[in-house]
Design a protein around this motif. Structure first.
Motif, PDB file in Angstrom:
ATOM      1  N   GLY A 248      -3.137  10.838  -5.708  1.00 55.63           N
ATOM      2  CA  GLY A 248      -2.826  12.257  -5.877  1.00 55.63           C
ATOM      3  C   GLY A 248      -1.392  12.565  -5.502  1.00 55.63           C
ATOM      4  O   GLY A 248      -0.525  11.709  -5.517  1.00 55.63           O
ATOM      5  N   ARG A 249      -1.142  13.814  -5.166  1.00 56.94           N
ATOM      6  CA  ARG A 249       0.222  14.281  -4.908  1.00 56.94           C
ATOM      7  C   ARG A 249       0.685  14.115  -3.474  1.00 56.94           C
ATOM      8  O   ARG A 249       1.769  14.534  -3.108  1.00 56.94           O
ATOM      9  CB  ARG A 249       0.342  15.742  -5.313  1.00 56.94           C
ATOM     10  N   ALA A 250      -0.119  13.546  -2.624  1.00 58.42           N
ATOM     11  CA  ALA A 250       0.229  13.460  -1.203  1.00 58.42           C
ATOM     12  C   ALA A 250       1.406  12.531  -0.939  1.00 58.42           C
ATOM     13  O   ALA A 250       2.088  12.657   0.067  1.00 58.42           O
ATOM     14  CB  ALA A 250      -0.980  13.009  -0.388  1.00 58.42           C
ATOM     15  N   GLY A 251       1.672  11.588  -1.807  1.00 62.71           N
ATOM     16  CA  GLY A 251       2.758  10.639  -1.578  1.00 62.71           C
ATOM     17  C   GLY A 251       2.376   9.617  -0.526  1.00 62.71           C
ATOM     18  O   GLY A 251       1.260   9.606   0.003  1.00 62.71           O
ATOM     19  N   SER A 252       3.322   8.752  -0.223  1.00 64.07           N
ATOM     20  CA  SER A 252       3.048   7.704   0.763  1.00 64.07           C
ATOM     21  C   SER A 252       3.045   8.297   2.168  1.00 64.07           C
ATOM     22  O   SER A 252       3.673   9.316   2.442  1.00 64.07           O
ATOM     23  CB  SER A 252       4.081   6.581   0.662  1.00 64.07           C
TER      24      SER A 252
ATOM     25  N   GLU B 132      -4.962   8.284   7.825  1.00 64.35           N
ATOM     26  CA  GLU B 132      -6.077   7.853   8.674  1.00 64.35           C
ATOM     27  C   GLU B 132      -6.148   6.329   8.776  1.00 64.35           C
ATOM     28  O   GLU B 132      -6.250   5.771   9.878  1.00 64.35           O
ATOM     29  CB  GLU B 132      -7.379   8.414   8.106  1.00 64.35           C
ATOM     30  N   GLU B 133      -6.076   5.651   7.623  1.00 58.57           N
ATOM     31  CA  GLU B 133      -6.144   4.184   7.623  1.00 58.57           C
ATOM     32  C   GLU B 133      -4.945   3.570   8.331  1.00 58.57           C
ATOM     33  O   GLU B 133      -5.068   2.578   9.048  1.00 58.57           O
ATOM     34  CB  GLU B 133      -6.195   3.642   6.188  1.00 58.57           C
ATOM     35  N   THR B 134      -3.762   4.167   8.130  1.00 55.90           N
ATOM     36  CA  THR B 134      -2.538   3.649   8.729  1.00 55.90           C
ATOM     37  C   THR B 134      -2.580   3.767  10.246  1.00 55.90           C
ATOM     38  O   THR B 134      -2.259   2.814  10.963  1.00 55.90           O
ATOM     39  CB  THR B 134      -1.307   4.384   8.154  1.00 55.90           C
ATOM     40  N   VAL B 135      -2.980   4.926  10.743  1.00 52.87           N
ATOM     41  CA  VAL B 135      -3.066   5.130  12.192  1.00 52.87           C
ATOM     42  C   VAL B 135      -4.083   4.167  12.803  1.00 52.87           C
ATOM     43  O   VAL B 135      -3.839   3.601  13.875  1.00 52.87           O
ATOM     44  CB  VAL B 135      -3.390   6.605  12.520  1.00 52.87           C
ATOM     45  N   ALA B 136      -5.190   3.938  12.118  1.00 50.60           N
ATOM     46  CA  ALA B 136      -6.204   2.994  12.623  1.00 50.60           C
ATOM     47  C   ALA B 136      -5.602   1.598  12.774  1.00 50.60           C
ATOM     48  O   ALA B 136      -5.836   0.918  13.777  1.00 50.60           O
ATOM     49  CB  ALA B 136      -7.417   2.971  11.696  1.00 50.60           C
ATOM     50  N   VAL B 137      -4.814   1.170  11.797  1.00 52.45           N
ATOM     51  CA  VAL B 137      -4.170  -0.154  11.868  1.00 52.45           C
ATOM     52  C   VAL B 137      -3.166  -0.185  13.024  1.00 52.45           C
ATOM     53  O   VAL B 137      -3.146  -1.129  13.815  1.00 52.45           O
ATOM     54  CB  VAL B 137      -3.475  -0.506  10.530  1.00 52.45           C
TER      55      VAL B 137
ATOM     56  N   GLY C 190       0.809  -1.205   0.000  1.00 50.08           N
ATOM     57  CA  GLY C 190       0.000   0.000   0.000  1.00 50.08           C
ATOM     58  C   GLY C 190       0.844   1.257   0.000  1.00 50.08           C
ATOM     59  O   GLY C 190       2.076   1.187  -0.054  1.00 50.08           O
ATOM     60  N   PRO C 191       0.200   2.423   0.102  1.00 51.63           N
ATOM     61  CA  PRO C 191       0.894   3.708   0.020  1.00 51.63           C
ATOM     62  C   PRO C 191       1.509   4.134   1.353  1.00 51.63           C
ATOM     63  O   PRO C 191       1.253   5.221   1.872  1.00 51.63           O
ATOM     64  CB  PRO C 191      -0.212   4.663  -0.432  1.00 51.63           C
ATOM     65  N   VAL C 192       2.282   3.232   1.949  1.00 50.74           N
ATOM     66  CA  VAL C 192       2.889   3.465   3.256  1.00 50.74           C
ATOM     67  C   VAL C 192       4.381   3.156   3.166  1.00 50.74           C
ATOM     68  O   VAL C 192       4.775   2.137   2.587  1.00 50.74           O
ATOM     69  CB  VAL C 192       2.237   2.558   4.331  1.00 50.74           C
TER      70      VAL C 192
END
Length: 176
Positions: free
Chosen positions: A133-137, A158-163, A49-51
């Motif tokens: 978009g342009r936010a990057g990982s 948001e999704e990453t912090v939730a995990v 994913g984008p992390v």
């Protein structure tokens, strides 16, 4: 390491700005960084994913010591792009990773965004416009046991912090 030096040259990037690496599969991360302090299943929940995860570079890491000299950590990604993951698997190692833009300029979301760099590229692969978009990982430091630190919010904060919280990690409030 010549290829890594070329990345810095082409992008006009300072050598003090570290490069991340990309690996083909989550289980490959342990070849390059320390993961035994992380809760079982965490990496599989975050990646692909984008992390980008910042982890301690282990003593047994197969990374060149000259990659990001002076740092005992490394940013690691397993992108959600099957093509890039296949290239990483095929390399038998890791790929140095950075955005396709000149250092300090807006991130590219489409191949036309970095047309000025095409002359420096052996190949250009077009998988269409990036959906994030342009936010990057989202860049997360996981070097401390039981803690995380957001280094860049990116496109999946948001999704990453939730995990991370589901695995009982707490945000590290110390300033960098």
């Amino acid at each position: 390491m010549e290829a890594v030096h070329r990345i810095y040259e082409i992008k006009g990037r300072k050598y003090t700005s570290p490069l991340a690496i990309c690996v083909g599969d989550v289980h490959d991360i342990q070849r390059f960084a320390v993961t035994d302090h992380l809760p079982h299943g965490l990496l599989d929940s975050l990646l692909p994913g984008p992390v980008t995860l910042v982890l301690t570079r282990g003593e047994s890491s197969i990374l060149e010591k000259s990659l990001n000299p002076g740092l005992d950590s490394i940013g690691v990604r397993v992108p959600d792009c099957n093509f890039i993951r296949a290239v990483a698997r095929g390399s038998g190692s890791a790929l140095a990773l950075t955005s396709a833009n000149l250092s300090g300029q807006r991130s590219s979301v489409d191949v036309r965004d970095f047309e000025n760099l095409w002359q420096h590229c052996a190949y250009i692969y077009n998988d269409g416009v990036l959906p994030s978009g342009r936010a990057g990982s989202t860049v997360i430091d996981l070097t401390s046991v039981g803690k995380y630190k957001i280094l860049r919010p990116g496109s999946a904060e948001e999704e990453t912090v939730a995990v991370l919280q589901r695995y009982d990690l707490v945000e590290d409030g110390n300033a960098s």
